[in-house]
Design an enzyme around this catalytic site. Structure first.
Site, short mmCIF file in Angstrom:
data_model
loop_
_atom_site.label_atom_id
_atom_site.label_comp_id
_atom_site.label_asym_id
_atom_site.label_seq_id
_atom_site.Cartn_x
_atom_site.Cartn_y
_atom_site.Cartn_z
N LEU A 10 0.80 -1.24 -0.13
CA LEU A 10 -0.06 0.11 -0.17
C LEU A 10 0.94 1.03 0.10
O LEU A 10 0.61 2.00 0.75
CB LEU A 10 -1.01 -0.01 1.16
CG LEU A 10 -2.10 -1.01 1.28
CD1 LEU A 10 -2.98 -1.06 2.27
CD2 LEU A 10 -3.02 -0.84 -0.08
N ALA A 11 2.10 1.34 -0.95
CA ALA A 11 2.39 2.76 -1.14
C ALA A 11 1.49 3.42 -1.89
O ALA A 11 0.53 3.14 -2.20
CB ALA A 11 3.78 2.38 -1.82
N ASN B 132 -0.81 -5.11 3.74
CA ASN B 132 0.53 -4.34 3.57
C ASN B 132 1.37 -5.04 4.65
O ASN B 132 0.85 -5.28 5.91
CB ASN B 132 0.28 -2.80 3.88
CG ASN B 132 1.44 -2.10 3.61
OD1 ASN B 132 1.98 -1.88 2.46
ND2 ASN B 132 2.13 -1.47 4.77
N SER C 222 1.87 2.47 -15.94
CA SER C 222 2.42 3.78 -16.07
C SER C 222 1.27 4.83 -15.89
O SER C 222 0.02 4.55 -16.45
CB SER C 222 3.15 4.19 -17.31
OG SER C 222 3.62 5.45 -17.47
N LYS D 89 7.17 -1.99 -21.05
CA LYS D 89 7.08 -0.92 -20.00
C LYS D 89 8.63 -0.37 -19.99
O LYS D 89 8.59 0.83 -19.67
CB LYS D 89 6.58 -1.49 -18.75
CG LYS D 89 6.62 -0.56 -17.46
CD LYS D 89 5.90 1.06 -17.92
CE LYS D 89 5.68 1.83 -16.81
NZ LYS D 89 6.74 2.36 -15.97
N HIS E 72 9.04 1.75 -22.71
CA HIS E 72 8.27 3.08 -22.21
C HIS E 72 9.03 4.14 -21.71
O HIS E 72 9.27 5.28 -21.65
CB HIS E 72 6.90 2.50 -21.68
CG HIS E 72 6.06 3.87 -21.09
ND1 HIS E 72 6.69 4.47 -19.70
CD2 HIS E 72 5.21 4.52 -21.32
CE1 HIS E 72 5.92 5.24 -19.53
NE2 HIS E 72 4.85 5.52 -20.55
N ASN E 73 9.68 3.47 -20.57
CA ASN E 73 10.41 4.47 -19.74
C ASN E 73 11.82 5.08 -20.22
O ASN E 73 11.98 6.08 -19.98
CB ASN E 73 10.88 3.54 -18.49
CG ASN E 73 9.77 3.27 -17.34
OD1 ASN E 73 8.73 3.53 -17.86
ND2 ASN E 73 10.01 3.27 -16.23
N GLU F 145 10.64 7.74 -22.09
CA GLU F 145 10.17 8.93 -21.21
C GLU F 145 11.35 9.80 -20.92
O GLU F 145 11.34 10.97 -20.83
CB GLU F 145 9.56 8.34 -19.96
CG GLU F 145 9.35 8.98 -18.79
CD GLU F 145 8.83 8.23 -17.51
OE1 GLU F 145 7.89 7.50 -17.74
OE2 GLU F 145 9.42 8.19 -16.51
C1 6PG Z 1 5.45 5.74 -15.11
C2 6PG Z 1 6.83 5.96 -14.50
C3 6PG Z 1 7.13 5.40 -13.31
C4 6PG Z 1 8.32 5.81 -12.57
C5 6PG Z 1 9.62 5.99 -13.27
C6 6PG Z 1 10.36 6.98 -12.49
O1 6PG Z 1 5.68 5.12 -16.41
O2 6PG Z 1 4.76 5.84 -14.40
O3 6PG Z 1 7.92 5.55 -15.44
O4 6PG Z 1 7.10 4.10 -13.65
O5 6PG Z 1 8.03 7.32 -12.48
O6 6PG Z 1 10.03 4.65 -13.05
O7 6PG Z 1 11.85 6.59 -12.91
P1 6PG Z 1 12.95 7.21 -12.71
O8 6PG Z 1 12.95 7.40 -11.25
O9 6PG Z 1 14.17 6.37 -13.36
O10 6PG Z 1 13.00 8.62 -13.25
#
Ligand code: 6PG
Length: 478
Positions: free
Chosen positions: A12-13, A34, A129, A183, A186-187, A190
């Site tokens: 539960l974070a 938790n 995400s 994912k 995706h990151n 990002e």
């Molecule tokens: C998402 C984000 C999430 C997280 C990242 C941050 O898609 O919601 O990517 O997974 O905020 O992991 O990553 P960093 O701490 O490496 O910037």
């Protein structure tokens, strides 16, 4: 509550709590557990009228769930996921489903998938995400695992996911680790998007724009082609004032970027697959260099940049003129970054025989996730009209856009370079574009060098492909 719950969540974070509220809001009863019971108690106390069941022990938690049980784990990636799985195994029945919704490394997901299948349990590795708000209102979800398990989870996943044009931002990505893999990329994307935005900001800053002016630019961009969540939050972040000093809060934040690892994993995977992701690479490396603050401060007193009075960022250029050029540089670089990330997904998908559908993956990134952006509609269209598109840059829409923006993009990279402003992601993107479109690169000379020192042989342009030649090069002394 005597009715068994439809769904259970462990951890539960912030993300876990918001996901629970999201699932519950769609009409499902949710059990929660938790490790620290006080967190569970506080959470339940905050939401007395919701269909939630709090468990003090894992046994109680498992018993409160309807079978086949659907248990989502939202704990820190790595060892904590394995620890929770080990605790769950003896308590579960055949065909119960464990979902790992964290940012797990896809190879860990593959290992867990095989391990749990061997125990008669089902496993889904799902990238989620959207941060806190996405988790609560509708994230983009990237689940991987057996199609039959996806079918069981589909009603819940589809109801909690973000919707774009009525389509839920979740699809079955592929088997095993495919969901967590997508994912991870995706990151990586990002990271690329964020770095490109930061480079635009840095050029404006060096050109003497005020923070409020910059906020205005990003806010305006968010009404145009660049419309995206990350541009939107950038405008808002730049507007924000520190209550203590009245200064823009962004200017008070130490310039040391953190990272949790998904970007670095993306680089490693790209290197293993010999795929170029230079924009994402530049973004990860920019974070690393930023974190070496002490070294940078020391070096700033030692290493020279361009001498004062050279080029001048705004020399012969209005502020509006610079804004347009940087807009184009950002847009073009963003296309390159996505082209690279999607190339990596395509390459890996083929290697692993995951049957990935790039058009559908782009479509679920249109809403809910951190990289959601208007231009993902165009990417979706590109792959829908040509599923075997070799590289996003070659889609007619993007090809034309790169052509239109390239002059401004080149000018921004040179203005930055002449003024000593780092823009590693803008220039890496341009380098990729120019290399990719070059019919002939200087690798002929490189081949000659290899053959010179190591007799590695080369092919000739005037002989059939696949025939290799060696030259007796002169001896070099000394
Ligand atoms: C998402 C984000 C999430 C997280 C990242 C941050 O898609 O919601 O990517 O997974 O905020 O992991 O990553 P960093 O701490 O490496 O910037």
């Amino acid at each position: 509550m005597s009715k068994k719950s439809d769904f259970g969540l462990i951890g539960l974070a912030v993300m876990g709590q918001n996901l629970v509220l999201n699932v519950e809001s769609r009409g499902f009863q949710v059990s929660v557990y938790n490790r620290t019971t006080a967190t569970t108690d506080e959470f339940l106390a905050k939401h007395p009228s919701k269909k939630l069941v709090g468990a003090k022990t894992l046994e109680e938690f498992v018993q409160s769930l309807a079978t086949p049980r659907k248990i989502q784990i939202m704990v820190k990636a790595g060892a904590p996921v394995d620890a929770v799985i080990e605790q769950l195994i003896p308590l579960l029945d055949q065909d119960d489903i464990i979902i790992d919704g964290g940012n797990s490394l896809y190879t860990d997901t593959e290992r867990r998938d095989a391990y749990l299948a061997g125990k008669g349990l089902r496993f889904i590795g799902a990238g989620v995400s959207g941060g806190e708000e996405g988790a609560r209102k509708g994230p983009s979800i990237m689940p991987g695992g057996p199609p039959s398990t996806w079918e069981v989870m589909k009603p819940i996943f589809e109801s909690i996911a973000a919707k774009v044009d009525g389509e839920p931002c979740v699809i079955h990505i592929g088997p095993g680790g495919a969901g967590h893999y997508v994912k991870m990329i995706h990151n990586g994307i990002e990271y690329g998007d964020m770095q490109l935005i930061c480079e635009a900001y840095n050029i404006f800053k060096h050109a003497g724009f005020s923070t409020d002016e910059m906020a205005g630019i990003f806010n305006e961009w968010n009404d145009g082609d660049l419309q995206s969540y990350l541009i939107q939050i950038t405008g808002k972040a730049l507007e924000q004032k520190d209550p203590e000093t009245g200064q823009p809060i962004v200017e008070l934040i130490v310039d040391k970027a953190g990272q949790k690892g998904t970007g670095q994993w993306t680089l490693l995977n790209a290197a293993e697959n010999a795929v170029v992701i230079s924009t994402i690479n530049a973004a990860v490396e920019a974070r690393i260099l930023s974190s070496q603050k002490k070294q940078r401060v020391a070096a700033s007193k030692e290493l020279q940049g361009p001498t004062a009075g050279s080029a001048g960022i705004l020399a012969g250029l209005s502020k509006a003129g610079l804004v347009k050029k940087v807009h184009d540089a950002l847009y073009a670089s963003k296309i390159i970054s996505y082209a690279q990330g999607l190339d990596l997904i395509k390459t890996m998908g083929e290697k692993k025989d995951w049957g990935l559908d790039l058009g559908r993956i782009a479509a679920i990134w249109r809403g809910g996730c951190i990289i959601r952006a208007k231009f993902l509609n165009r990417i979706t269209d590109a792959y829908r009209s040509n599923p075997s598109l070799v590289n996003l840059m070659l889609d007619p829409f993007f090809k034309e856009l790169l052509n239109i923006t390239q002059q401004n993009w080149r000018e921004v990279v040179s203005i930055a370079s002449l003024n000593g402003i780092p823009c590693p992601a803008f220039s890496a993107s341009l380098g990729y574009y120019d290399s990719y479109r070059a019919a002939r690169l200087p690798a002929n000379l490189l081949q000659a060098q290899r053959d010179f020192f190591g007799a590695h042989t080369y092919e000739r342009i005037d002989k059939p492909e696949g025939q290799f030649f060696h030259t007796e090069w002169p001896e070099v002394i000394g």
